[in-house]
Design an enzyme around this catalytic site. Structure first.
Site, PDB file in Angstrom:
ATOM      1  N   ASP A 202      -2.894 -10.575  -2.658  1.00  0.00           N
ATOM      2  CA  ASP A 202      -3.634 -10.034  -1.083  1.00  0.00           C
ATOM      3  C   ASP A 202      -4.750  -9.962  -2.218  1.00  0.00           C
ATOM      4  O   ASP A 202      -5.308  -9.367  -2.841  1.00  0.00           O
ATOM      5  CB  ASP A 202      -2.976  -8.704  -1.278  1.00  0.00           C
ATOM      6  CG  ASP A 202      -3.553  -8.273   0.140  1.00  0.00           C
ATOM      7  OD1 ASP A 202      -1.979  -8.497   1.569  1.00  0.00           O
ATOM      8  OD2 ASP A 202      -4.053  -8.180   0.622  1.00  0.00           O
TER       9      ASP A 202
ATOM     10  N   TYR B  41      -4.588 -11.758   8.394  1.00  0.00           N
ATOM     11  CA  TYR B  41      -5.912 -11.473   8.757  1.00  0.00           C
ATOM     12  C   TYR B  41      -6.334 -12.075  10.372  1.00  0.00           C
ATOM     13  O   TYR B  41      -6.391 -12.298  11.600  1.00  0.00           O
ATOM     14  CB  TYR B  41      -6.198 -10.098   9.666  1.00  0.00           C
ATOM     15  CG  TYR B  41      -4.660  -9.421   8.429  1.00  0.00           C
ATOM     16  CD1 TYR B  41      -4.236  -8.380   8.567  1.00  0.00           C
ATOM     17  CD2 TYR B  41      -5.038  -9.044   6.653  1.00  0.00           C
ATOM     18  CE1 TYR B  41      -3.172  -7.598   8.250  1.00  0.00           C
ATOM     19  CE2 TYR B  41      -4.400  -8.513   6.188  1.00  0.00           C
ATOM     20  CZ  TYR B  41      -3.908  -7.892   6.778  1.00  0.00           C
ATOM     21  OH  TYR B  41      -2.844  -6.704   6.119  1.00  0.00           O
TER      22      TYR B  41
ATOM     23  N   HIS C 162       0.953  -1.211  -0.052  1.00  0.00           N
ATOM     24  CA  HIS C 162      -0.155  -0.182   0.377  1.00  0.00           C
ATOM     25  C   HIS C 162       1.070   1.004  -0.089  1.00  0.00           C
ATOM     26  O   HIS C 162      -0.093   2.572  -0.290  1.00  0.00           O
ATOM     27  CB  HIS C 162      -1.176   0.213   1.097  1.00  0.00           C
ATOM     28  CG  HIS C 162      -1.692  -0.924   1.244  1.00  0.00           C
ATOM     29  ND1 HIS C 162      -3.261  -0.680   0.016  1.00  0.00           N
ATOM     30  CD2 HIS C 162      -2.317  -2.209   2.308  1.00  0.00           C
ATOM     31  CE1 HIS C 162      -3.811  -2.138   0.227  1.00  0.00           C
ATOM     32  NE2 HIS C 162      -3.372  -2.580   0.888  1.00  0.00           N
TER      33      HIS C 162
HETATM   34  C1  SP5 Z   1      -1.535  -4.894   3.464  1.00  0.00           C
HETATM   35  C2  SP5 Z   1      -2.488  -5.153   4.160  1.00  0.00           C
HETATM   36  O1  SP5 Z   1      -3.471  -5.959   3.481  1.00  0.00           O
HETATM   37  N1  SP5 Z   1      -3.561  -3.890   4.431  1.00  0.00           N
HETATM   38  C3  SP5 Z   1      -4.976  -4.225   4.735  1.00  0.00           C
HETATM   39  C4  SP5 Z   1      -5.130  -2.323   5.445  1.00  0.00           C
HETATM   40  C5  SP5 Z   1      -6.410  -2.464   5.430  1.00  0.00           C
HETATM   41  N2  SP5 Z   1      -6.903  -1.802   6.269  1.00  0.00           N
HETATM   42  C6  SP5 Z   1      -8.245  -1.983   6.985  1.00  0.00           C
HETATM   43  C7  SP5 Z   1      -9.127  -1.849   6.298  1.00  0.00           C
HETATM   44  C8  SP5 Z   1     -10.504  -1.521   6.827  1.00  0.00           C
HETATM   45  C9  SP5 Z   1     -11.229  -3.438   6.776  1.00  0.00           C
HETATM   46  N3  SP5 Z   1     -12.494  -2.777   7.705  1.00  0.00           N
HETATM   47  C10 SP5 Z   1     -13.289  -3.490   7.974  1.00  0.00           C
HETATM   48  C11 SP5 Z   1     -13.844  -4.007   9.066  1.00  0.00           C
HETATM   49  C12 SP5 Z   1     -13.740  -5.834   9.833  1.00  0.00           C
HETATM   50  N4  SP5 Z   1     -14.402  -5.306  11.048  1.00  0.00           N
HETATM   51 ZN    ZN Z   2      -4.316  -7.097   2.386  1.00  0.00          ZN
END
Ligand code: SP5
Ligand code: ZN
Length: 354
Positions: free
Chosen positions: A201, A329, A165
């Protein structure tokens, strides 16, 4: 396949992130990398673990704004000099509309201003060990690249924090330095040959796309949740095909919620056809396993066996691959999913080797 790992990532241990104004527990945790290492290290013959070598800052600054690196190197001390915070998340960002028609502002030096200048969102805190860990992840990635430059068919860099990112001049998305982009540029510079970054990803790798958008020697191909619903929202659309000399070297395949094994593999085959058409000498895989059906922040439906099929398909390209860890995750399966991807790749390369 050799696995490059460094404990430097342990120094980056943020506990929170802010999503839509709500402070939540951080998803991008040290336990992610420890869990992957634990599962791979259980098969030492197949996955020997090696330490990275230091590569200095030059490969980082070949891709990133030197100001971003300098900020990350000094941010913690600068913030602490003003206020004792455990984690730093900016509150004011340099939205392009704020200075529309005015040209860029001076690069700020104050702690709050600097954070909002170099960061683009609220889920990527700075903590005391962030810089050390981010430098370690770059060294892990470059050491994996060196193994491939030295003749290995593939190598896996257990990068943490992840990188895809981070564009040239900002951090965000749990990413500080773009490990995959640094490696892709390093490979292109070292070999003079074309490189593809294949990003699997769940999230679109906006940083990698941005860095290579106008280049014709590095192709960026990504399968991801449609940005109309999924982070990072402002890049990853199908119409983004590259610009200038890079026109036609960027391919986005945004996918629907609930994308399952079969639908994903169909899209991956399409992506690989375009990689084949570009004809890279080397491939960098941004390997996120947040496409898994139980991932807490994504909405695809891949199963553990599908990761082996994905790895095997990528191996059919017959090119050397530098595989770098991005997201994923769901801790109970993260190690198994990565292991399956790498094993699927290896078994296809050398079916007899079991
Ligand atoms: C490297 C990578 O996978 N970065 C991901 C960054 C995403 N950040 C969080 C995005 C918000 C997700 N919200 C979902 C709520 C679920 N409880
Ligand atoms: Zn990701």
């Amino acid at each position: 396949m050799q696995v490059v790992y460094s404990p430097a990532h342990l120094a980056h241990a943020p506990t929170t992130e802010v999503e839509l104004g709500v402070s939540m527990a951080q998803y991008e945790l040290p336990a992610r990398a420890e869990e992957i290492r634990r599962v791979l290290a259980a098969e030492p013959e197949r996955f020997p673990v090696v330490e990275p070598t230091g590569h200095g800052v030059a490969p980082i600054e070949a891709v990133h704004d030197a100001g971003l690196r300098a900020f990350l190197a000094t941010a913690w001390e600068r913030v602490q000099a003003e206020q004792a915070l455990a984690e730093v998340i900016p509150d004011t960002f340099i939205h392009p509309a704020l200075r529309e028609g005015m040209g860029p502002p001076p690069v700020p030096t104050g702690a709050a201003a600097s954070a909002g200048y170099w960061c683009f969102e609220t889920m990527t805190p700075l903590v005391s060990g962030t810089y050390e860990a981010a430098r370690g992840a770059v060294d892990v990635a470059l050491t994996a690249a060196d193994l491939v430059l030295g003749g290995s068919r593939a190598a896996y860099g257990l990068c943490r924090p992840p990188g895809h990112h981070a564009p040239r001049a900002a951090y965000g998305g749990y990413c500080y330095f773009n490990n995959a982009a640094i490696v892709a540029h390093h490979l292109a510079a070292a070999t003079g040959a074309k490189v593809t970054v294949l990003d699997v990803d769940y999230h679109h790798g906006n940083g990698t796309q941005q860095i290579f958008y106008e280049r014709d020697d590095v192709q960026y191909v990504s399968l991801h949740g449609d940005p109309n619903r999924a982070y990072p929202y402002f890049a990853g659309y199908r119409g983004e095909i590259g610009a200038g000399r890079g026109r036609g070297t960027n391919l986005n395949l945004p996918l629907a919620p609930g994308t399952d094994d079969d639908a994903y593999l169909v899209a991956l085959v399409q992506a690989l056809e375009q990689v084949e058409a570009f004809g890279p000498a080397t491939i960098v895989v941004s390997l996120g396993v947040d496409t898994f059906h139980l991932d807490p922040i994504a909405d695809f439906a891949l199963t553990t066996p599908a990761f082996a099929r994905c790895g095997a398909l990528v191996a059919t390209l017959g090119r050397p691959c530098v595989v770098l860890q991005e997201g994923g995750y769901y801790l109970p399966a993260i190690g198994e999913n990565v292991r399956n991807w790498l094993t699927g790749f290896e078994d296809r390369v050398s079916p007899a080797a079991g």
